[in-house]
Design a protein around this motif. Structure first.
Motif, PDB file in Angstrom:
ATOM      1  N   VAL A 158      62.273  19.664  -0.351  1.00  0.00           N
ATOM      2  CA  VAL A 158      62.359  19.269   1.060  1.00  0.00           C
ATOM      3  C   VAL A 158      63.769  18.803   1.401  1.00  0.00           C
ATOM      4  O   VAL A 158      64.341  19.182   2.431  1.00  0.00           O
ATOM      5  N   ARG A 159      64.370  17.996   0.539  1.00  0.00           N
ATOM      6  CA  ARG A 159      65.695  17.425   0.847  1.00  0.00           C
ATOM      7  C   ARG A 159      66.817  18.439   0.700  1.00  0.00           C
ATOM      8  O   ARG A 159      67.919  18.220   1.196  1.00  0.00           O
ATOM      9  N   SER A 160      66.548  19.533   0.005  1.00  0.00           N
ATOM     10  CA  SER A 160      67.567  20.588  -0.120  1.00  0.00           C
ATOM     11  C   SER A 160      67.321  21.736   0.846  1.00  0.00           C
ATOM     12  O   SER A 160      68.220  22.574   1.057  1.00  0.00           O
ATOM     13  N   GLY A 161      66.118  21.795   1.404  1.00  0.00           N
ATOM     14  CA  GLY A 161      65.769  22.918   2.263  1.00  0.00           C
ATOM     15  C   GLY A 161      65.529  24.203   1.504  1.00  0.00           C
ATOM     16  O   GLY A 161      65.448  25.282   2.105  1.00  0.00           O
TER      17      GLY A 161
ATOM     18  N   ASP B  11      72.649  19.398  -0.679  1.00  0.00           N
ATOM     19  CA  ASP B  11      73.208  20.491   0.129  1.00  0.00           C
ATOM     20  C   ASP B  11      73.484  21.698  -0.751  1.00  0.00           C
ATOM     21  O   ASP B  11      74.396  21.678  -1.581  1.00  0.00           O
TER      22      ASP B  11
END
Length: 622
Positions: free
Chosen positions: A251-254, A425
């Motif tokens: 989720v936090r990296s997409g 990212d």
């Protein structure tokens, strides 16, 4: 009769019986009720390697230990205050851990001549003086359960199988555990079998009523909730926490997550858990073998997903070539090793820390890989996030070393604020802008052109116009990625890949030392699952007036930047490990510090009392 209630600050209970007696389920339910009550807790499930060992035998004994308290605790405890023994085998295997004066609840129905002979008892220990050192409660658990279920539409065999629920009800009364959630659990679990559901609920309630009415238990015990920091908690095992950490990383990296896995104890629960969460963009693939699982995960990373592969030590051996390929292609890959006792098949359900050198060097050629290790079941969440951050940021496979003790053990976990979790990212390589008037890229894509800060190469999604490039295990030319057999180029690429891993040090927290006195001359340094036992041992030594410092490594490759400074700040450094000294070997070779290595390789966690004695001996010899 009047029942008295005695206040305790903590208690350690061990349920033990045959593999088919439901001890893990009993322990899980008692733990769930304890967690909901608000006690701090730590658990230790311990079960045989055989799927179904011969009934009533010593190798077939399964146990579940729970330590809960009204204050902060860090281990499941050294020795139980209460042992529930469902048969002679369970008594014989566990009696040696029981301290004098402990409570011993024995299922007398199973102490038949045949069962006693099967485990080597020449006489019934209930009839001689061999148990005089303990408070023995002889309870006919099986026949009491069958009697309680008389008239219900269940067979005698099914009635006998519910004896674990009778025991759970008795212990729930004895320690004032809530009961509503267990009843609701049984209603859900056996919803498709109403008769079995009713039998288990009735047995559970009968056990509670037995405790309330029998004269054998004149005292019950109360352990108040612990004063934990405010927030929302849940009880969590290491494998579940690790799974949630991987979901959070996605989720936090997409990035979509892809898990390529082959079932192996004690890592399989991660595959099971992640398969439930497809809504988070997770795809799970149960491969035909360990090699295919790793290859699929690396292929997913090449395609722009966060590739993950999970296994235990024997599986890492099979994945070695693919991990080396991930090093050469410089793609992010999470390799999760839930360690178990080896070598080879070893002790599949027992824990060990013996794969550290394999994680560091278990590949051909110079193939450096970052290595991190969680220290507790709940810490598996943060360790998984950190592994994903490093893999994506530095374009490298990362090895995460959990173990069976962390994987199956549980503790309360304070749910984090999702917005506070690190953003990861991926920074995919952008398609090159077309040249003026030509409609084509303004220059050739250089797949091994490196970021000046991280030395990471671009992550190029296949099929993106202008980002065509070669990929594979052959050595690449610096910058272009073309196949190269040039000797100087190979030397350069080997050093660049090593420098990239070394540079991770800049992005990790420095090692912190716990030294309240500020004047300790001895440091205890650990890694991984030894944290709880070391911390409990350090508390014992300090309570006795000893001055001792403690620190714990999460990052094992590279080490934190201040590791050398800390090691050289103390006269003596003790390194306890559940191996023959693998971290000690690395520290000696890297920092030329002659650390004191303390090692036990029994498939079992350290006992804090044992470590406290070792620490005190070193302090006294200083």
């Amino acid at each position: 009769m009047t029942k008295h209630v005695r206040q305790l600050d903590r208690v350690i209970i061990r349920f033990a019986g045959d593999s088919g007696d439901g001890m893990q389920l009993t322990g899980d339910r008692f733990t769930a009720e304890t967690a909901s009550f608000g006690n701090d807790l730590s658990t230790w499930p311990n079960f045989p390697a055989e799927i179904r060992a011969p009934a009533g035998t010593l190798p077939g004994v399964s146990s579940f230990q729970l330590h809960f308290a009204d204050h902060d605790i860090v281990t499941p405890g050294d020795a139980p205050n209460v042992l529930v023994a469902m048969n002679p085998a369970a008594l014989k295997v566990n009696l040696g851990d029981l301290p004098r004066g402990a409570d011993l609840i024995i299922n007398t129905d199973e102490f038949t001549s045949r069962n006693l002979t099967k485990v080597g008892y020449t006489a019934n220990p209930l009839d001689d003086d061999s148990l005089d050192a303990y408070h023995v409660h002889a309870v006919a658990l099986t026949s009491l359960t069958v009697g309680a279920l008389a008239g219900l539409d269940v067979s005698k065999k099914d009635a006998e199988r519910a004896k674990n629920m009778f025991a759970l009800g008795l212990l729930s009364w004895l320690y004032h555990r809530p009961t509503e959630a267990t009843v609701a659990f049984l209603e859900r679990k056996f919803a498709a079998k109403p008769a079995i559901m009713k039998a288990n609920i009735t047995a559970f309630q009968a056990g509670w009523n037995y405790g309330e009415t029998t004269e054998d238990f004149s005292v019950s015990y109360e352990i108040k909730p612990a004063a934990l920091p405010g927030g929302l908690y849940r009880n969590i095992t290491g494998n579940t926490a690790l799974s949630y950490g991987l979901i959070a990383a996605g989720v936090r990296s997409g990035l979509p997550l892809f898990l390529g896995s082959y079932p192996i104890t004690p890592a399989s629960d991660i595959l099971h858990e992640l398969s439930k969460h497809k809504r988070f963009g997770i795809r799970t693939f149960q491969a035909e073998d360990e090699i295919a699982a790793a290859g699929a995960a690396l292929g997913a990373s090449f395609g722009g997903s966060l590739g993950i592969t999970t296994t235990s030590g024997p599986g890492i051996a099979l994945k070695g070539e693919t991990i080396g390929l991930a090093v050469a292609t410089e793609l992010p890959l999470l390799v999760i090793n839930v360690q178990r006792a080896g070598p080879s098949t070893g002790l599949p359900t027992k824990a060990e820390q013996a794969d550290l050198l394999q994680a560091m060097y278990g590949r051909n050629g110079e193939a450096p890989v970052p290595v991190i290790a969680p220290c507790s079941p709940s810490d598996c969440f943060g360790a998984a996030l950190e592994a994903a951050r490093i893999a994506v940021t530095y374009r490298t496979p990362v090895m995460l070393l959990s173990d069976g003790y962390l994987a199956n053990g549980s503790e309360p976990w304070l749910l984090p604020d999702v917005d506070s979790l690190p953003v990861i990212d991926p920074r995919f390589a952008p398609a090159p802008a077309p040249a003026d008037g030509e409609g084509e890229g303004g220059g050739a894509f250089r797949p091994f052109h490196r970021d000046p800060e991280t030395l990471a190469r671009p992550w190029a999604i296949p099929g993106t116009p202008g980002l065509e490039h070669r990929i594979g295990g052959l050595e690449k030319a610096d910058g272009t990625g073309n196949i190269s057999y040039d000797a100087d180029n190979h030397d350069l690429m080997v050093r660049l890949r090593q420098a990239k891993i070394d540079g991770i040090t800049a992005g990790i927290d420095p090692l912190r030392v716990d030294d309240p006195s500020g004047s300790a001359r001895v440091l205890v340094l650990g890694w991984g699952s030894t944290y709880g036992a070391i911390t409990a041992a350090v508390r014992r030594v300090r309570a006795a007036g000893g001055r001792i410092a403690q620190t714990h490594l999460r990052h094992l490759n590279p080490f934190p930047a201040n590791t050398a400074e800390i090691l050289r700040s103390y006269d003596k450094v003790i390194v306890p490990e559940i191996n023959l000294g693998q971290l000690a070997l690395l520290l000696r070779g890297r920092y030329l510090v002659d650390v004191i290595s303390y090692n036990r390789v029994r498939g079992l966690p350290f006992k804090s009392e044992e470590l406290a004695g070792v620490i005190q001996d070193v302090i006294d010899s200083d």
